[in-house]
Design a protein around this motif. Structure first.
Motif, PDB file in Angstrom:
ATOM      1  N   ALA A 289     100.107  94.488  29.948  1.00 26.07           N
ATOM      2  CA  ALA A 289     101.552  94.580  30.199  1.00 26.07           C
ATOM      3  C   ALA A 289     102.059  93.289  30.829  1.00 26.07           C
ATOM      4  O   ALA A 289     101.338  92.627  31.582  1.00 26.07           O
ATOM      5  N   GLN A 290     103.296  92.932  30.495  1.00 24.09           N
ATOM      6  CA  GLN A 290     103.942  91.799  31.176  1.00 24.09           C
ATOM      7  C   GLN A 290     104.429  92.305  32.535  1.00 24.09           C
ATOM      8  O   GLN A 290     105.041  93.366  32.612  1.00 24.09           O
ATOM      9  N   MET A 291     104.129  91.559  33.594  1.00 26.35           N
ATOM     10  CA  MET A 291     104.475  92.013  34.942  1.00 26.35           C
ATOM     11  C   MET A 291     105.158  90.878  35.690  1.00 26.35           C
ATOM     12  O   MET A 291     104.694  89.733  35.631  1.00 26.35           O
ATOM     13  N   GLU A 292     106.224  91.227  36.394  1.00 25.16           N
ATOM     14  CA  GLU A 292     106.970  90.198  37.129  1.00 25.16           C
ATOM     15  C   GLU A 292     106.079  89.461  38.126  1.00 25.16           C
ATOM     16  O   GLU A 292     106.180  88.249  38.297  1.00 25.16           O
ATOM     17  N   GLU A 293     105.198  90.213  38.775  1.00 22.75           N
ATOM     18  CA  GLU A 293     104.348  89.566  39.796  1.00 22.75           C
ATOM     19  C   GLU A 293     103.219  88.741  39.198  1.00 22.75           C
ATOM     20  O   GLU A 293     102.533  88.016  39.929  1.00 22.75           O
ATOM     21  N   HIS A 294     103.018  88.863  37.887  1.00 23.66           N
ATOM     22  CA  HIS A 294     101.969  88.069  37.228  1.00 23.66           C
ATOM     23  C   HIS A 294     102.530  87.398  35.978  1.00 23.66           C
ATOM     24  O   HIS A 294     102.213  87.799  34.847  1.00 23.66           O
ATOM     25  N   PRO A 295     103.399  86.379  36.143  1.00 25.68           N
ATOM     26  CA  PRO A 295     103.986  85.747  34.957  1.00 25.68           C
ATOM     27  C   PRO A 295     102.903  85.259  34.005  1.00 25.68           C
ATOM     28  O   PRO A 295     101.883  84.722  34.458  1.00 25.68           O
ATOM     29  N   ASP A 296     103.152  85.459  32.719  1.00 26.94           N
ATOM     30  CA  ASP A 296     102.118  85.143  31.731  1.00 26.94           C
ATOM     31  C   ASP A 296     102.019  83.635  31.525  1.00 26.94           C
ATOM     32  O   ASP A 296     103.034  82.934  31.436  1.00 26.94           O
ATOM     33  N   ARG A 297     100.788  83.150  31.430  1.00 30.89           N
ATOM     34  CA  ARG A 297     100.531  81.713  31.249  1.00 30.89           C
ATOM     35  C   ARG A 297      99.282  81.579  30.402  1.00 30.89           C
ATOM     36  O   ARG A 297      98.657  82.551  30.023  1.00 30.89           O
ATOM     37  N   LEU A 298      98.871  80.304  30.213  1.00 24.68           N
ATOM     38  CA  LEU A 298      97.562  80.041  29.610  1.00 24.68           C
ATOM     39  C   LEU A 298      96.495  80.336  30.650  1.00 24.68           C
ATOM     40  O   LEU A 298      96.718  80.107  31.854  1.00 24.68           O
ATOM     41  N   ALA A 299      95.350  80.788  30.214  1.00 28.93           N
ATOM     42  CA  ALA A 299      94.224  80.968  31.140  1.00 28.93           C
ATOM     43  C   ALA A 299      93.715  79.593  31.572  1.00 28.93           C
ATOM     44  O   ALA A 299      93.788  78.636  30.793  1.00 28.93           O
ATOM     45  N   PRO A 300      93.209  79.489  32.799  1.00 23.73           N
ATOM     46  CA  PRO A 300      92.550  78.230  33.156  1.00 23.73           C
ATOM     47  C   PRO A 300      91.287  78.024  32.311  1.00 23.73           C
ATOM     48  O   PRO A 300      90.818  78.966  31.665  1.00 23.73           O
ATOM     49  N   THR A 301      90.755  76.827  32.317  1.00 22.59           N
ATOM     50  CA  THR A 301      89.571  76.513  31.509  1.00 22.59           C
ATOM     51  C   THR A 301      88.413  77.445  31.876  1.00 22.59           C
ATOM     52  O   THR A 301      88.062  77.561  33.056  1.00 22.59           O
ATOM     53  N   ILE A 302      87.842  78.067  30.871  1.00 25.93           N
ATOM     54  CA  ILE A 302      86.669  78.926  31.095  1.00 25.93           C
ATOM     55  C   ILE A 302      85.473  78.024  31.370  1.00 25.93           C
ATOM     56  O   ILE A 302      85.219  77.075  30.625  1.00 25.93           O
ATOM     57  N   ARG A 303      84.744  78.310  32.422  1.00 25.77           N
ATOM     58  CA  ARG A 303      83.576  77.511  32.802  1.00 25.77           C
ATOM     59  C   ARG A 303      82.295  78.222  32.439  1.00 25.77           C
ATOM     60  O   ARG A 303      82.170  79.424  32.670  1.00 25.77           O
ATOM     61  N   SER A 304      81.339  77.448  31.964  1.00 29.66           N
ATOM     62  CA  SER A 304      80.028  78.019  31.676  1.00 29.66           C
ATOM     63  C   SER A 304      79.146  77.879  32.905  1.00 29.66           C
ATOM     64  O   SER A 304      79.035  76.789  33.462  1.00 29.66           O
ATOM     65  N   GLY A 305      78.530  78.967  33.303  1.00 36.11           N
ATOM     66  CA  GLY A 305      77.615  78.906  34.441  1.00 36.11           C
ATOM     67  C   GLY A 305      76.179  78.621  34.015  1.00 36.11           C
ATOM     68  O   GLY A 305      75.288  78.532  34.855  1.00 36.11           O
ATOM     69  N   LEU A 306      75.952  78.445  32.703  1.00 38.06           N
ATOM     70  CA  LEU A 306      74.567  78.355  32.222  1.00 38.06           C
ATOM     71  C   LEU A 306      73.772  77.229  32.865  1.00 38.06           C
ATOM     72  O   LEU A 306      72.592  77.365  33.117  1.00 38.06           O
ATOM     73  N   THR A 307      74.435  76.091  33.099  1.00 39.25           N
ATOM     74  CA  THR A 307      73.699  74.952  33.643  1.00 39.25           C
ATOM     75  C   THR A 307      74.061  74.719  35.105  1.00 39.25           C
ATOM     76  O   THR A 307      73.762  73.670  35.656  1.00 39.25           O
ATOM     77  N   GLY A 308      74.721  75.687  35.709  1.00 39.52           N
ATOM     78  CA  GLY A 308      75.134  75.555  37.108  1.00 39.52           C
ATOM     79  C   GLY A 308      74.017  75.898  38.063  1.00 39.52           C
ATOM     80  O   GLY A 308      72.863  76.065  37.658  1.00 39.52           O
ATOM     81  N   PRO A 309      74.376  76.042  39.338  1.00 35.69           N
ATOM     82  CA  PRO A 309      73.345  76.247  40.354  1.00 35.69           C
ATOM     83  C   PRO A 309      72.637  77.591  40.273  1.00 35.69           C
ATOM     84  O   PRO A 309      71.554  77.747  40.808  1.00 35.69           O
ATOM     85  N   ARG A 310      73.255  78.582  39.668  1.00 36.06           N
ATOM     86  CA  ARG A 310      72.553  79.870  39.570  1.00 36.06           C
ATOM     87  C   ARG A 310      73.177  80.674  38.443  1.00 36.06           C
ATOM     88  O   ARG A 310      74.277  80.379  37.993  1.00 36.06           O
ATOM     89  N   PHE A 311      72.469  81.690  38.011  1.00 30.58           N
ATOM     90  CA  PHE A 311      73.000  82.533  36.955  1.00 30.58           C
ATOM     91  C   PHE A 311      74.227  83.258  37.474  1.00 30.58           C
ATOM     92  O   PHE A 311      74.221  83.780  38.582  1.00 30.58           O
ATOM     93  N   THR A 312      75.264  83.317  36.680  1.00 34.16           N
ATOM     94  CA  THR A 312      76.483  83.944  37.156  1.00 34.16           C
ATOM     95  C   THR A 312      77.233  84.617  36.012  1.00 34.16           C
ATOM     96  O   THR A 312      77.207  84.140  34.874  1.00 34.16           O
ATOM     97  N   THR A 313      77.904  85.707  36.368  1.00 36.60           N
ATOM     98  CA  THR A 313      78.761  86.370  35.385  1.00 36.60           C
ATOM     99  C   THR A 313      80.217  86.015  35.670  1.00 36.60           C
ATOM    100  O   THR A 313      81.125  86.734  35.289  1.00 36.60           O
ATOM    101  N   SER A 314      80.415  84.877  36.376  1.00 34.44           N
ATOM    102  CA  SER A 314      81.772  84.388  36.631  1.00 34.44           C
ATOM    103  C   SER A 314      82.102  83.292  35.623  1.00 34.44           C
ATOM    104  O   SER A 314      81.220  82.577  35.157  1.00 34.44           O
ATOM    105  N   ILE A 315      83.392  83.139  35.304  1.00 31.34           N
ATOM    106  CA  ILE A 315      83.805  82.058  34.393  1.00 31.34           C
ATOM    107  C   ILE A 315      84.696  81.063  35.124  1.00 31.34           C
ATOM    108  O   ILE A 315      85.476  80.350  34.512  1.00 31.34           O
ATOM    109  N   CYS A 316      84.571  81.052  36.461  1.00 32.33           N
ATOM    110  CA  CYS A 316      85.473  80.254  37.285  1.00 32.33           C
ATOM    111  C   CYS A 316      84.642  79.493  38.307  1.00 32.33           C
ATOM    112  O   CYS A 316      83.762  80.078  38.929  1.00 32.33           O
ATOM    113  N   ASN A 317      84.886  78.207  38.445  1.00 36.46           N
ATOM    114  CA  ASN A 317      84.076  77.479  39.437  1.00 36.46           C
ATOM    115  C   ASN A 317      84.897  76.532  40.312  1.00 36.46           C
ATOM    116  O   ASN A 317      84.375  75.566  40.815  1.00 36.46           O
TER     117      ASN A 317
END
Ligand SMILES: C[S@@+](CC[C@H](N)C(=O)[O-])C[C@H]1O[C@@H](n2cnc3c(N)ncnc32)[C@H](O)[C@@H]1O
Length: 405
Positions: A289-317
């Motif tokens: 749903a479109q919500m006033e408190e969350h104006p729609d935008r592009l998502a920030p760049t998805i990050r790969s955790g594969l080569t990062g410091p530890r295994f992660t199920t996050s896409i944000c760094n």
């Protein structure tokens, strides 16, 4: 220190090493005090318990299972076979492979060192020749055997040697595979190649590197290659994400080089004056749903955790990306295995929990492409990938240049 830490007043407390041993030579352990480690331990414990309760159906749903509004296949129409054969290096979870397939190329083979990424390719396309693990390591292949069997070589050598997250060590980073890529091109002699990477590779810091390692060896080779370097943005191809990539596009024929045109945008983000179809915001694309408190935008760049410091199920760094995800009302951590599982596992903040399918959609993968491995491996492969609609536009531009020459 993790990106989402609150400021700590523990600066005087000594750091203590993790009890979990490093298993990778480039592992960069977090620098944490005992108090901080304990806080993370409790957070992880709580998160595991919530995850267990979610799986048992004990938690109240905050969001229904979402039905996306964007079908990424519409961004990259499936072309008729064009008679050209494509070989894929560093194939990852298949972003460029999907791009070239949809642009009408015949898939010749893929080389990828990670078993679980090769498994993604093999499971989605059992008929493809996929070399994974040690067999997929570009350093061990007799490339000359492919000469005469490949028209276009494509690949995205690992970007960590050039990215901020990877500390920008360039040729000093043992993950630098550009010399191996150039060697493969020189041995196979395809009529064209596409090699993509992070925009940092086009920055002043790597000018000498690009000249010495990529451009000169290919301009001096026999046959010589004529090269374009193009900077592209995923949003210009309908992908609801801020993501820039640089692509080196080389041709053996000067005529094809002259005929090549940088792919023109197919879509426009937030531009009421444009006649192009609109790039959706990420909430709209996901069917939220479109919500006033969350104006729609592009998502920030998805990050790969594969080569990062530890295994992660996050896409944000990064802290700034975390703020952007929060402003969108989306939760970029603890990505769920399916949309159903995401809906059954409400976040503490009330933000919408993403699933693997949602992350793949935000990266532009077709909904029919599946992810057989563990969540951290799947989101790692997705975060490493070229958004297929962007790759498709490059593949189409290469086809046009070759057919005009
Ligand atoms: C940036 S990702 C490529 C993503 C891919 N082009 C896509 O669009 O999905 C780089 C990939 O190179 C792989 N890789 C790293 N070193 C390699 C090597 N020596 N041989 C083959 N693959 C390698 C990594 O495992 C990773 O999947």
């Amino acid at each position: 220190m993790a990106w989402d830490d609150e400021p700590t007043d523990l600066a005087t407390e000594p750091l203590v090493a993790s009890r979990i041993p490093s298993t990778h030579p480039l592992h960069q352990p977090w620098q944490l005090t005992a108090t901080e480690r304990e806080r993370y331990r409790l957070m992880a414990q709580r998160s595991r318990e919530q995850s267990r309760r979610a799986a048992a159906g004990e938690l109240d749903r905050l969001h229904e299972v979402n039905v996306p509004a964007l079908d990424t296949r519409d961004l990259m129409p499936r072309e008729e076979p064009n008679g050209l054969r494509a070989l894929s290096l560093y194939s990852g979870g298949g972003g460029l492979d999907v791009s070239f397939e949809r642009a009408g190329f015949e898939h010749v083979a893929s080389y990828e060192i990670l078993e679980h990424a090769a498994e993604t390719l093999a499971r989605n396309r059992p008929e493809w020749e996929v070399h994974g693990g040690a067999d997929g390591d570009v350093h061990g292949v007799k490339w000359k055997d492919w000469r005469g069997k490949v028209d276009v070589l494509h690949g995205g050598p690992p970007c960590q040697p050039f990215s901020n997250a990877g500390r920008q060590q360039g040729h000093l980073d043992p993950r630098d595979c550009w010399p191996a890529t150039v060697k493969a091109i020189r041995a196979i002699q395809p009529i064209a190649f596409v090699a993509e990477n992070v925009p940092a590779l086009a920055s002043a810091k790597f000018t000498d590197y690009v000249r010495d390692v990529i451009v000169e060896p290919l301009e001096r080779s026999r046959p010589r290659y004529y090269m374009h370097r193009v900077l592209l943005e995923a949003k210009d191809f309908g992908v609801p994400q801020v993501r820039k990539r640089v692509a080196f596009v080389g041709f053996r024929s000067k005529k094809a080089y002259d005929a090549f045109r940088k792919p023109a945008p197919t879509h426009a983000w937030n531009d009421p004056d444009s006649d192009l179809p609109r790039t959706m915001g990420v909430r709209e694309a996901l069917g939220l749903a479109q919500m006033e408190e969350h104006p729609d935008r592009l998502a920030p760049t998805i990050r790969s955790g594969l080569t990062g410091p530890r295994f992660t199920t996050s896409i944000c760094n990064s802290t700034s990306a975390a703020k952007s995800w929060a402003a969108l009302g989306l939760w970029p951590n603890g990505v769920a295995v399916t949309r159903e599982a995401a809906s059954a596992f409400p976040t503490d903040t009330g933000a919408f929990r993403l699933s693997v399918a949602d992350v793949a959609l935000i990266q532009g993968f077709p909904p029919t492409w599946t992810w057989p491995s563990a969540v951290y491996q799947a989101v790692g492969q997705i975060g490493n990938a070229v958004p297929p609609p962007l790759g498709w536009a490059v593949a189409m531009a290469v086809t046009a240049a070759l057919s005009a020459s």
